[in-house]
Design an enzyme around this catalytic site. Sequence first.
Site, PDB file in Angstrom:
ATOM      1  N   ARG A  20       0.405   2.883  15.214  1.00  0.00           N
ATOM      2  CA  ARG A  20       1.223   4.684  14.785  1.00  0.00           C
ATOM      3  C   ARG A  20       0.630   5.733  15.404  1.00  0.00           C
ATOM      4  O   ARG A  20       0.821   6.679  14.887  1.00  0.00           O
ATOM      5  CB  ARG A  20       1.323   3.622  13.443  1.00  0.00           C
ATOM      6  CG  ARG A  20       2.303   3.873  12.521  1.00  0.00           C
ATOM      7  CD  ARG A  20       2.546   3.711  11.080  1.00  0.00           C
ATOM      8  NE  ARG A  20       1.171   3.115  10.837  1.00  0.00           N
ATOM      9  CZ  ARG A  20       1.037   2.920   9.007  1.00  0.00           C
ATOM     10  NH1 ARG A  20       1.714   3.636   8.954  1.00  0.00           N
ATOM     11  NH2 ARG A  20       0.061   2.566   9.028  1.00  0.00           N
ATOM     12  N   HIS A  49      -6.374 -20.002  17.112  1.00  0.00           N
ATOM     13  CA  HIS A  49      -7.944 -18.962  19.082  1.00  0.00           C
ATOM     14  C   HIS A  49      -8.774 -20.084  18.394  1.00  0.00           C
ATOM     15  O   HIS A  49      -9.233 -20.623  19.906  1.00  0.00           O
ATOM     16  CB  HIS A  49      -8.102 -17.599  18.706  1.00  0.00           C
ATOM     17  CG  HIS A  49      -9.450 -18.289  17.301  1.00  0.00           C
ATOM     18  ND1 HIS A  49      -8.606 -17.247  16.180  1.00  0.00           N
ATOM     19  CD2 HIS A  49     -10.421 -18.023  17.257  1.00  0.00           C
ATOM     20  CE1 HIS A  49      -9.865 -18.273  15.253  1.00  0.00           C
ATOM     21  NE2 HIS A  49     -10.808 -17.709  15.527  1.00  0.00           N
ATOM     22  N   LYS A  58     -11.012 -22.294  21.849  1.00  0.00           N
ATOM     23  CA  LYS A  58     -12.255 -22.654  22.260  1.00  0.00           C
ATOM     24  C   LYS A  58     -12.586 -23.947  23.337  1.00  0.00           C
ATOM     25  O   LYS A  58     -11.538 -25.146  23.359  1.00  0.00           O
ATOM     26  CB  LYS A  58     -12.914 -23.252  21.055  1.00  0.00           C
ATOM     27  CG  LYS A  58     -13.006 -21.937  20.333  1.00  0.00           C
ATOM     28  CD  LYS A  58     -13.272 -22.212  18.785  1.00  0.00           C
ATOM     29  CE  LYS A  58     -13.322 -21.043  17.966  1.00  0.00           C
ATOM     30  NZ  LYS A  58     -14.677 -20.541  17.977  1.00  0.00           N
ATOM     31  N   HIS A  71      -6.943 -23.583  11.698  1.00  0.00           N
ATOM     32  CA  HIS A  71      -8.113 -23.867  12.192  1.00  0.00           C
ATOM     33  C   HIS A  71      -8.357 -25.957  11.979  1.00  0.00           C
ATOM     34  O   HIS A  71      -8.534 -26.501  12.864  1.00  0.00           O
ATOM     35  CB  HIS A  71      -9.185 -23.011  12.007  1.00  0.00           C
ATOM     36  CG  HIS A  71      -8.572 -21.745  12.242  1.00  0.00           C
ATOM     37  ND1 HIS A  71      -7.674 -21.113  13.458  1.00  0.00           N
ATOM     38  CD2 HIS A  71      -9.357 -21.217  10.952  1.00  0.00           C
ATOM     39  CE1 HIS A  71      -7.735 -20.066  12.569  1.00  0.00           C
ATOM     40  NE2 HIS A  71      -8.531 -20.345  12.357  1.00  0.00           N
ATOM     41  N   LYS A 123     -16.454 -20.581   2.220  1.00  0.00           N
ATOM     42  CA  LYS A 123     -17.575 -18.936   2.353  1.00  0.00           C
ATOM     43  C   LYS A 123     -18.426 -18.967   1.688  1.00  0.00           C
ATOM     44  O   LYS A 123     -18.453 -19.770   0.926  1.00  0.00           O
ATOM     45  CB  LYS A 123     -16.472 -17.824   2.302  1.00  0.00           C
ATOM     46  CG  LYS A 123     -14.820 -17.585   3.378  1.00  0.00           C
ATOM     47  CD  LYS A 123     -14.803 -16.496   2.655  1.00  0.00           C
ATOM     48  CE  LYS A 123     -13.516 -16.291   3.645  1.00  0.00           C
ATOM     49  NZ  LYS A 123     -13.577 -15.812   5.476  1.00  0.00           N
TER      50      LYS A 123
HETATM   51  P1  NAD Z   1      -5.892  -3.776  11.364  1.00  0.00           P
HETATM   52  O1  NAD Z   1      -5.153  -2.937  10.071  1.00  0.00           O
HETATM   53  O2  NAD Z   1      -6.764  -3.286  11.920  1.00  0.00           O
HETATM   54  O3  NAD Z   1      -4.695  -3.111  12.697  1.00  0.00           O
HETATM   55  C1  NAD Z   1      -2.933  -2.691  12.940  1.00  0.00           C
HETATM   56  C2  NAD Z   1      -3.246  -1.679  13.373  1.00  0.00           C
HETATM   57  O4  NAD Z   1      -1.701  -2.098  13.084  1.00  0.00           O
HETATM   58  C3  NAD Z   1      -2.987  -0.622  13.848  1.00  0.00           C
HETATM   59  O5  NAD Z   1      -3.567  -0.581  15.226  1.00  0.00           O
HETATM   60  C4  NAD Z   1      -1.847   0.212  13.086  1.00  0.00           C
HETATM   61  O6  NAD Z   1      -1.515   1.064  13.415  1.00  0.00           O
HETATM   62  C5  NAD Z   1      -0.998  -0.824  13.265  1.00  0.00           C
HETATM   63  N1  NAD Z   1       0.122   0.073  12.847  1.00  0.00           N
HETATM   64  C6  NAD Z   1      -0.076  -0.624  11.196  1.00  0.00           C
HETATM   65  N2  NAD Z   1       1.133  -0.265  10.268  1.00  0.00           N
HETATM   66  C7  NAD Z   1       2.398   0.406  11.562  1.00  0.00           C
HETATM   67  C8  NAD Z   1       3.608   0.853  11.985  1.00  0.00           C
HETATM   68  N3  NAD Z   1       4.366   0.851  10.682  1.00  0.00           N
HETATM   69  N4  NAD Z   1       3.977   1.014  13.121  1.00  0.00           N
HETATM   70  C9  NAD Z   1       3.394   1.123  14.006  1.00  0.00           C
HETATM   71  N5  NAD Z   1       1.867   0.568  14.234  1.00  0.00           N
HETATM   72  C10 NAD Z   1       1.372  -0.027  13.038  1.00  0.00           C
HETATM   73  O7  NAD Z   1      -5.073  -5.085  11.604  1.00  0.00           O
HETATM   74  P2  NAD Z   1      -5.879  -6.546  12.352  1.00  0.00           P
HETATM   75  O8  NAD Z   1      -7.019  -6.943  11.737  1.00  0.00           O
HETATM   76  O9  NAD Z   1      -6.090  -5.403  13.803  1.00  0.00           O
HETATM   77  O10 NAD Z   1      -4.785  -7.567  12.169  1.00  0.00           O
HETATM   78  C11 NAD Z   1      -3.953  -7.189  13.005  1.00  0.00           C
HETATM   79  C12 NAD Z   1      -2.832  -9.514  12.901  1.00  0.00           C
HETATM   80  O11 NAD Z   1      -3.608 -10.056  13.229  1.00  0.00           O
HETATM   81  C13 NAD Z   1      -3.060  -9.183  10.635  1.00  0.00           C
HETATM   82  O12 NAD Z   1      -1.375  -9.814  10.750  1.00  0.00           O
HETATM   83  C14 NAD Z   1      -4.038  -9.922  10.735  1.00  0.00           C
HETATM   84  O13 NAD Z   1      -3.644 -11.171   9.853  1.00  0.00           O
HETATM   85  C15 NAD Z   1      -4.335 -11.014  12.647  1.00  0.00           C
HETATM   86  N6  NAD Z   1      -4.983 -11.714  12.550  1.00  0.00           N
HETATM   87  C16 NAD Z   1      -6.841 -10.500  12.389  1.00  0.00           C
HETATM   88  C17 NAD Z   1      -7.537 -11.118  13.204  1.00  0.00           C
HETATM   89  C18 NAD Z   1      -9.349 -10.338  13.674  1.00  0.00           C
HETATM   90  O14 NAD Z   1     -10.524 -10.595  14.083  1.00  0.00           O
HETATM   91  N7  NAD Z   1      -8.519  -8.891  12.867  1.00  0.00           N
HETATM   92  C19 NAD Z   1      -7.898 -12.281  13.275  1.00  0.00           C
HETATM   93  C20 NAD Z   1      -6.769 -13.570  13.071  1.00  0.00           C
HETATM   94  C21 NAD Z   1      -5.252 -12.917  12.700  1.00  0.00           C
END
Ligand code: NAD
Length: 481
Positions: A51, A178, A182, A240, A330
């Site tokens: 965004r 993920h 591994k 997992h 946890k």
């Molecule tokens: P985050 O909140 O850090 O990032 C979200 C991203 O989405 C940002 O780039 C933001 O700009 C974008 N975004 C938000 N609203 C938007 C919109 N309306 N239009 C376009 N872009 C938009 O989240 P994250 O931690 O990166 O996680 C993303 C997904 O991956 C989630 O579903 C989370 O559950 C999953 N996930 C994350 C991890 C991790 O290690 N962070 C691990 C497993 C799964």
Amino acid sequence: MVSRIIQVPSFDLVVFGATGDLAQRKIFPALYGRLLAGQMPSNAKVIGIARQDISTNKFRMLVRKSLDVYFQLSSVSDKLINSFLQCFVYVSVDANSDKNWDLVRSELRPDKIRAFYLSVAPELFDKLAAKIFAKGLSTENSRIVVEKPLGSNEKSAKALNGMLRNYFKEGQIYRIDHYLGKETVQNLMALRFSNVLFEPLWNSKFIDHVQITVSEKIGVQGRGAYYNKTGALKDMVQNHIMQLLCLTAMEPPSQFVSDLVRDEKLKVIKSLGTVSELDIVTGQYWENSSENFFRDVGDQNTKVESYVALKVSVNNLRWSGTPFYLRTGKKMRDQVSEIAIIFKEISHSIFDDQKAKARNKLIIRLQPNDGITLKTNIKDPGLGGMRITSVPLDMTFAEALDINRYKVANAYERLIMDVIRGDQTLFMRGDEVEEAWKWIDNISRQISSNQIPDRYASYSSGPESSDLLLDRDGRKWRSIK
Ligand code: NAD
């Protein structure tokens, strides 16, 4: 040992949520890792989308910053990093708006593999998949990548799958867990199915029980609100731990190809017995009145569990009578992910020493120190009669494979390259996810109606009731270091 690199075709990878944590911490460092390994095609392109209204230059600086955290870039030439960053472009798009989608289209190249990685909150999956389709961005050669949470129960998982299948064929949908990327998890299959040694013993005749442990030292950190709607069962067991259970229990597929492997995993999930209330333990960590799970999730009355242990039966000919004990939590004593195969005692020992009856154990460690340990009984060295002692045959991949020369790819490196290659073996199929939720839903209902989680001390091995789950069967959990 030198790692063999199998080249992948050139690609356009469109990462939605490109400024977020997952993209910056996992996806982009994984691509850089592949560049270092010589697997990143020189004309690959990464189209970052989020965004924020930022320029491509600013985005490249963000990517560079996140690489700094994971790699010692000073040891690598600036020329290499700069050429890597040239692959990246940024387009600002709001999933809720029609603006700028034509800019995304103009970045895509007609002759390349196209992958859309939805690295955003699941509430946006629907909107983004619909827009990708409506704006004509998807081709026969496109893939879509999504990651947990893939629903929160069977109904929502079915809805998610149905939605994705409106726009993509099942063969184009890559659901990442993920853990499947591994090294050790794949080694579990290599170990089982390419050694004559293990498979004949891999059943209830020789295996007393199996323990699968995924313990974390961290608490819920900044994810309190999310975690309070999820809990350990849905956050870790449905995905997992379920995958580890499937790979441990499944029958050998006739070939190592994606649908045959996934068929066998699905059969395991369908064989799982209903878990009775007596076979479920839940817990919540507690340090003191100000440091505890309640504070971390911001809910003094929460019944959500930060720890769960289950006794599970796999109701088929191979496993009947061999329980699988699963636990995850946890704020545990240590960070451990392992599968422990505990064999039966030898049926008749010829030695007086009772230690000769010590059970063989095969420990498959995902972390720390990925590797395999086989506990075997040998003669205690020296004079003094036939005394028996139990010793580990230990193999840590880092040592065995000379990690300095053989860099083991991280899970995301492997999985992203598999997406490009079009290999779905290490990804979950829709029916697997739905079936896993169906089984979890039943346990979840029991937890919410019957269970009040037991308190456990932070940085311990979990609640005492969890020990009783095994004590009553005359067994013990392996210690969490
Ligand atoms: P985050 O909140 O850090 O990032 C979200 C991203 O989405 C940002 O780039 C933001 O700009 C974008 N975004 C938000 N609203 C938007 C919109 N309306 N239009 C376009 N872009 C938009 O989240 P994250 O931690 O990166 O996680 C993303 C997904 O991956 C989630 O579903 C989370 O559950 C999953 N996930 C994350 C991890 C991790 O290690 N962070 C691990 C497993 C799964």
